[in-house]
Write an enzyme that holds these catalytic residues in place. Structure first.
Site, PDB file in Angstrom:
ATOM      1  CE  LYS A  77      -5.165   0.072  14.737  1.00  0.00           C
ATOM      2  NZ  LYS A  77      -4.403  -0.281  15.821  1.00  0.00           N
ATOM      3  CG  ASP A 120      -0.007  -4.667  10.739  1.00  0.00           C
ATOM      4  OD1 ASP A 120       1.057  -5.366  10.127  1.00  0.00           O
ATOM      5  OD2 ASP A 120      -0.165  -5.169  11.558  1.00  0.00           O
TER       6      ASP A 120
END
Length: 404
Positions: A77, A120
């Site tokens: 990410k 998340d």
């Protein structure tokens, strides 16, 4: 070999037309990779060839890109968050991204910025890392049910982390409101009306892993299976791959948890379709109910199929990757990272394997690319699944496979 079936729904994409998007193509992907290459500690993540598994499945090759090795952050990410933050900083202070340096900017006497996001786990960790490297502040919001370990990963990077009592999509809305009140910069990987530039940069940043994979594969892939939350990574990566190989030549499949399958439902309906409610899935990184509207047109145009699957598919993938056949590399892959391997393993063990292989266009000439997007970002849960058998295949043998 044992035979069992884990619930999966496969939907053929009747709206496939192969049309690509300039936003997610070679030029912006190569620009993002050039940015990442100049970061201290950059190196391409490994691409493992699992020839033993491929032989058992009955295909020519299965390649797994291991993103647990990305900048020591255990997930892919940061490629998007760091790139977007750098682009945002350069735009604010009229700098050239080609000459950007975290170190130089960190030492510059500029007004402090605060970056806010909902996560998340993995995206927030990347934003927190980039903010720290830049000497700026980060406030990270997480949906209810987020594990303490994922919170700790973020706070150890100096960011403030707030766990809400809402699901992911409602937490995004809270982040937007709070950031607007405080004048913070939102760094989110989904888009909405009036907010498209930053998620575009994030998605373009993700494409670096696809550029690396193309450079690493000795032959072009015939298939790619991509996990999807809001669809940002799937679209960012697929956009580059179809620009290189052509959408007709690359059989692409998106994979989601059945409790958060907004891309699957959008694929079935032909229009953006959201999923509401708790979205309680072990695939925390994919527990998103609203598709990214920037990436959806490309997924609609270039995905051949959409899959919605049971959590046990991801758990099976974790075990298969971590306990490989002789000669194959062991890969520590988390719940969201392993779901695409879980699909292949579920096909291999299925009583109707041959028909499923045919449905997915898999044969002895197929070369399959998978992205393990994360490692054991929640170590306790990883051990519970891989060591203790949580989310096991027990009771799956009598399940019926579903075709949509």
């Amino acid at each position: 070999m044992s035979r069992f079936s884990i619930p999966m729904k496969i939907a053929d994409n009747s709206r496939f037309n192969g049309e690509s998007m300039a936003l997610f193509s070679r030029e912006p992907a190569l620009q993002a990779k050039a940015f990442h290459q100049q970061l201290p500690g950059y190196q391409p993540t490994p691409l493992h060839s699992l020839s033993g598994f491929a032989n058992q499945l009955g295909v020519a090759n299965v390649w797994v890109k291991d993103e647990s090795q990305r900048f020591g952050l255990n997930a892919f990410k940061m490629l998007g968050g760091a790139y977007a933050i750098a682009r945002l900083y350069c735009e604010k202070y009229h700098l050239d991204i080609q000459h950007f340096s975290f170190e130089k900017c960190r030492n510059a006497k500029q007004e402090k910025m605060t970056f806010a996001t909902t996560t998340d786990g993995n995206h927030g960790r990347g934003v927190a890392w980039a903010a720290k490297e830049l000497g700026q502040h980060a406030v990270i919001y997480m949906p209810k049910g987020s594990s303490q370990e994922r919170v700790d990963h973020i706070t150890r990077l100096g960011a403030e982390c707030i766990v809400t009592d809402m699901n992911y999509d409602d937490t995004v809305r809270l982040t937007m409101r709070t950031a607007a009140e405080h004048g913070w910069e939102v760094v989110q990987d989904t888009a909405w009306e009036g907010y498209t530039q930053i998620p575009t940069w994030i998605m373009q940043g993700y494409a670096t892993l696809a550029v690396e994979a193309v450079e690493q594969m000795p032959q072009p892939p015939t298939h790619v299976f991509l996990q999807a939350g809001v669809g940002a990574m799937a679209a960012g990566v697929l956009g580059y791959l179809v620009d290189v190989y052509g959408a007709q030549a690359l059989h692409s499949v998106t994979v989601e948890p059945e409790r958060a399958d907004c891309i699957y439902r959008s694929g079935c309906s032909g229009t953006l379709t959201a999923v509401a409610g708790e979205m309680n899935t072990i695939m925390a990184g994919l527990a998103c109910g609203e598709p990214n509207p920037l990436g959806w047109p490309l997924l609609r145009n270039c995905s051949h199929q959409f899959i919605s699957c049971d959590d046990r598919v991801a758990a099976l993938g974790m075990r298969v990757l971590g306990n490989p056949l002789r000669g194959d590399a062991a890969i520590i892959s988390g719940e969201s990272g392993a779901v695409t391997m879980g699909v292949l393993a579920a096909v291999m063990f299925h009583p109707e394997k041959n028909s499923l292989m045919q449905r997915l266009g898999l044969n002895d000439q197929s070369r399959v690319l998978l992205i393990s997007t994360e490692g054991d970002t929640d170590v306790q849960h990883y051990r519970e699944v891989v060591w203790e058998g949580k989310h096991s295949i027990s009771g799956c043998n009598n399940q019926e496979h579903q075709n949509d």
